[in-house]
Design a protein around this motif. Structure first.
Motif, PDB file in Angstrom:
ATOM      1  N   TYR A 201      11.822  17.584  28.145  1.00 34.88           N
ATOM      2  CA  TYR A 201      11.808  16.119  28.015  1.00 34.88           C
ATOM      3  C   TYR A 201      10.496  15.549  28.555  1.00 34.88           C
ATOM      4  O   TYR A 201       9.835  14.744  27.888  1.00 34.88           O
ATOM      5  CB  TYR A 201      12.995  15.517  28.761  1.00 34.88           C
ATOM      6  CG  TYR A 201      13.006  13.999  28.749  1.00 34.88           C
ATOM      7  CD1 TYR A 201      13.597  13.299  27.721  1.00 34.88           C
ATOM      8  CD2 TYR A 201      12.400  13.280  29.786  1.00 34.88           C
ATOM      9  CE1 TYR A 201      13.605  11.907  27.697  1.00 34.88           C
ATOM     10  CE2 TYR A 201      12.389  11.897  29.780  1.00 34.88           C
ATOM     11  CZ  TYR A 201      13.000  11.207  28.735  1.00 34.88           C
ATOM     12  OH  TYR A 201      12.973   9.836  28.725  1.00 34.88           O
ATOM     13  N   LEU A 202      10.124  15.971  29.754  1.00 35.11           N
ATOM     14  CA  LEU A 202       8.881  15.486  30.357  1.00 35.11           C
ATOM     15  C   LEU A 202       7.676  15.856  29.501  1.00 35.11           C
ATOM     16  O   LEU A 202       6.774  15.034  29.288  1.00 35.11           O
ATOM     17  CB  LEU A 202       8.725  16.063  31.767  1.00 35.11           C
ATOM     18  CG  LEU A 202       9.687  15.528  32.830  1.00 35.11           C
ATOM     19  CD1 LEU A 202       9.611  16.380  34.094  1.00 35.11           C
ATOM     20  CD2 LEU A 202       9.394  14.072  33.156  1.00 35.11           C
ATOM     21  N   SER A 203       7.664  17.079  29.004  1.00 28.61           N
ATOM     22  CA  SER A 203       6.544  17.539  28.189  1.00 28.61           C
ATOM     23  C   SER A 203       6.429  16.738  26.896  1.00 28.61           C
ATOM     24  O   SER A 203       5.321  16.484  26.409  1.00 28.61           O
ATOM     25  CB  SER A 203       6.709  19.028  27.872  1.00 28.61           C
ATOM     26  OG  SER A 203       6.642  19.800  29.061  1.00 28.61           O
ATOM     27  N   SER A 204       7.574  16.329  26.349  1.00 27.98           N
ATOM     28  CA  SER A 204       7.556  15.563  25.100  1.00 27.98           C
ATOM     29  C   SER A 204       7.054  14.138  25.312  1.00 27.98           C
ATOM     30  O   SER A 204       6.560  13.503  24.381  1.00 27.98           O
ATOM     31  CB  SER A 204       8.961  15.522  24.488  1.00 27.98           C
ATOM     32  OG  SER A 204       9.826  14.669  25.237  1.00 27.98           O
ATOM     33  N   LYS A 205       7.161  13.651  26.545  1.00 27.74           N
ATOM     34  CA  LYS A 205       6.769  12.269  26.849  1.00 27.74           C
ATOM     35  C   LYS A 205       5.326  12.150  27.310  1.00 27.74           C
ATOM     36  O   LYS A 205       4.716  11.084  27.214  1.00 27.74           O
ATOM     37  CB  LYS A 205       7.688  11.695  27.939  1.00 27.74           C
ATOM     38  CG  LYS A 205       9.141  11.532  27.530  1.00 27.74           C
ATOM     39  CD  LYS A 205       9.301  10.396  26.533  1.00 27.74           C
ATOM     40  CE  LYS A 205      10.762  10.156  26.195  1.00 27.74           C
ATOM     41  NZ  LYS A 205      10.928   9.034  25.243  1.00 27.74           N
ATOM     42  N   ASP A 206       4.771  13.237  27.881  1.00 31.72           N
ATOM     43  CA  ASP A 206       3.479  13.143  28.557  1.00 31.72           C
ATOM     44  C   ASP A 206       2.720  14.453  28.366  1.00 31.72           C
ATOM     45  O   ASP A 206       3.051  15.471  28.975  1.00 31.72           O
ATOM     46  CB  ASP A 206       3.720  12.864  30.048  1.00 31.72           C
ATOM     47  CG  ASP A 206       2.451  12.666  30.839  1.00 31.72           C
ATOM     48  OD1 ASP A 206       1.385  13.112  30.397  1.00 31.72           O
ATOM     49  OD2 ASP A 206       2.522  12.073  31.936  1.00 31.72           O
TER      50      ASP A 206
ATOM     51  N   GLU B 288       6.469   5.825  34.781  1.00 30.12           N
ATOM     52  CA  GLU B 288       7.571   5.221  34.029  1.00 30.12           C
ATOM     53  C   GLU B 288       8.020   6.116  32.881  1.00 30.12           C
ATOM     54  O   GLU B 288       9.206   6.193  32.561  1.00 30.12           O
ATOM     55  CB  GLU B 288       7.160   3.842  33.493  1.00 30.12           C
ATOM     56  CG  GLU B 288       7.322   2.714  34.488  1.00 30.12           C
ATOM     57  CD  GLU B 288       8.774   2.547  34.946  1.00 30.12           C
ATOM     58  OE1 GLU B 288       9.673   2.424  34.099  1.00 30.12           O
ATOM     59  OE2 GLU B 288       8.992   2.554  36.172  1.00 30.12           O
ATOM     60  N   GLN B 289       7.058   6.784  32.242  1.00 27.84           N
ATOM     61  CA  GLN B 289       7.412   7.620  31.094  1.00 27.84           C
ATOM     62  C   GLN B 289       8.149   8.893  31.506  1.00 27.84           C
ATOM     63  O   GLN B 289       8.698   9.601  30.657  1.00 27.84           O
ATOM     64  CB  GLN B 289       6.164   7.966  30.279  1.00 27.84           C
ATOM     65  CG  GLN B 289       5.115   8.769  31.019  1.00 27.84           C
ATOM     66  CD  GLN B 289       3.789   8.803  30.285  1.00 27.84           C
ATOM     67  OE1 GLN B 289       3.741   8.804  29.062  1.00 27.84           O
ATOM     68  NE2 GLN B 289       2.685   8.825  31.037  1.00 27.84           N
ATOM     69  N   TRP B 290       8.173   9.183  32.793  1.00 27.98           N
ATOM     70  CA  TRP B 290       8.887  10.363  33.283  1.00 27.98           C
ATOM     71  C   TRP B 290      10.368  10.099  33.543  1.00 27.98           C
ATOM     72  O   TRP B 290      11.132  11.048  33.755  1.00 27.98           O
ATOM     73  CB  TRP B 290       8.263  10.877  34.578  1.00 27.98           C
ATOM     74  CG  TRP B 290       6.804  11.188  34.503  1.00 27.98           C
ATOM     75  CD1 TRP B 290       6.058  11.427  33.383  1.00 27.98           C
ATOM     76  CD2 TRP B 290       5.899  11.290  35.613  1.00 27.98           C
ATOM     77  NE1 TRP B 290       4.756  11.668  33.720  1.00 27.98           N
ATOM     78  CE2 TRP B 290       4.628  11.599  35.086  1.00 27.98           C
ATOM     79  CE3 TRP B 290       6.042  11.164  36.997  1.00 27.98           C
ATOM     80  CZ2 TRP B 290       3.496  11.762  35.886  1.00 27.98           C
ATOM     81  CZ3 TRP B 290       4.942  11.328  37.810  1.00 27.98           C
ATOM     82  CH2 TRP B 290       3.676  11.631  37.261  1.00 27.98           C
ATOM     83  N   ARG B 291      10.771   8.831  33.607  1.00 34.78           N
ATOM     84  CA  ARG B 291      12.187   8.531  33.854  1.00 34.78           C
ATOM     85  C   ARG B 291      13.048   9.241  32.820  1.00 34.78           C
ATOM     86  O   ARG B 291      12.677   9.289  31.646  1.00 34.78           O
ATOM     87  CB  ARG B 291      12.445   7.022  33.764  1.00 34.78           C
ATOM     88  CG  ARG B 291      11.894   6.206  34.925  1.00 34.78           C
ATOM     89  CD  ARG B 291      12.261   4.740  34.720  1.00 34.78           C
ATOM     90  NE  ARG B 291      11.733   3.886  35.757  1.00 34.78           N
ATOM     91  CZ  ARG B 291      12.363   3.604  36.910  1.00 34.78           C
ATOM     92  NH1 ARG B 291      13.542   4.138  37.152  1.00 34.78           N
ATOM     93  NH2 ARG B 291      11.809   2.801  37.799  1.00 34.78           N
TER      94      ARG B 291
ATOM     95  N   ARG C 113      11.697  11.725  37.332  1.00 34.02           N
ATOM     96  CA  ARG C 113      10.458  11.585  38.103  1.00 34.02           C
ATOM     97  C   ARG C 113      10.390  12.556  39.278  1.00 34.02           C
ATOM     98  O   ARG C 113       9.310  13.006  39.653  1.00 34.02           O
ATOM     99  CB  ARG C 113      10.290  10.129  38.582  1.00 34.02           C
ATOM    100  CG  ARG C 113       9.989   9.166  37.436  1.00 34.02           C
ATOM    101  CD  ARG C 113       9.782   7.749  37.917  1.00 34.02           C
ATOM    102  NE  ARG C 113      10.997   7.214  38.524  1.00 34.02           N
ATOM    103  CZ  ARG C 113      11.059   6.046  39.157  1.00 34.02           C
ATOM    104  NH1 ARG C 113       9.976   5.291  39.265  1.00 34.02           N
ATOM    105  NH2 ARG C 113      12.201   5.631  39.663  1.00 34.02           N
TER     106      ARG C 113
END
Length: 201
Positions: free
Chosen positions: A6-11, A180-183, A186
């Protein structure tokens, strides 16, 4: 989808950090908030090695190596100083012990509260600041969405990773915007940042 995915897909920047950084095990403090707070105070502003040594000597002062609040409050300055504690830290440790006796530090109760409510509950203890409570939330209570923006290492790693040039309040604003994008993961993102070695290889 796993939290890492999820984190990798956001950032994309964080994705490369996750890929380059080893995974880790969760810290198990047996849900002992009181003992974890005492250790965090002992650890303030000294090296990990020194903190581990002092905390071990501190615990050795008590039966079964456990500083129950009433026993801690009964110790003299001289006895506590013998473990290598400063007078300031002795006072802070006593503050935690008094708070535990008077207000309570029961895990089951605190676990019903939100992150911000736990911060508000514990920071009236002199010697316990927001950062200390955030570490408690992350490593003892395993709360998934904590962003300790006041942590120096987190700020330094984010400045390097995202090539930030701002300082002061504008920097803090940028850091919050990135996080914020990690929510709602975090905490996990920060754990990877702490372990990330940007100069490796």
């Amino acid at each position: 989808m796993s939290p890492e995915n999820y984190l990798s897909s956001k950032d994309a920047t964080l994705a490369s950090i996750i890929e380059a950084t080893p995974t880790f095990k969760k810290t198990d403090w047996n849900k002992d908030l009181y003992l974890a707070l005492l250790e965090s105070i002992v650890s303030q502003q000294i090296s990990v090695k020194a903190a581990d040594s002092i905390f071990a000597r501190f615990r050795a002062l008590f039966p079964e190596h456990y500083p129950h609040p009433d026993l801690l409050l009964a110790q003299t300055d001289e006895e506590l100083r013998s473990a290598g504690l400063s007078f300031q830290k002795i006072n802070y440790l006593r503050n935690v012990a008094r708070f535990s006796l008077e207000k309570g530090m029961d895990y089951a109760h605190l676990d019903t509260l939100t992150d911000d409510e736990i911060v508000d509950y514990l920071i009236p203890i002199k010697g316990v600041g927001r950062w200390t409570v955030e570490m408690l939330l992350m490593f003892v209570m395993n709360r998934p969405d904590v962003f300790p923006v006041d942590d120096l290492v987190i700020r330094q790693k984010m400045v390097k990773a995202y090539q930030l040039t701002e300082t002061g309040r504008p920097l803090y604003k940028q850091l919050h915007e990135i996080a914020e994008q990690w929510r709602p993961h975090r905490t996990l993102a920060c754990r990877y940042l702490w372990r990330w070695q940007p100069n490796a290889n």
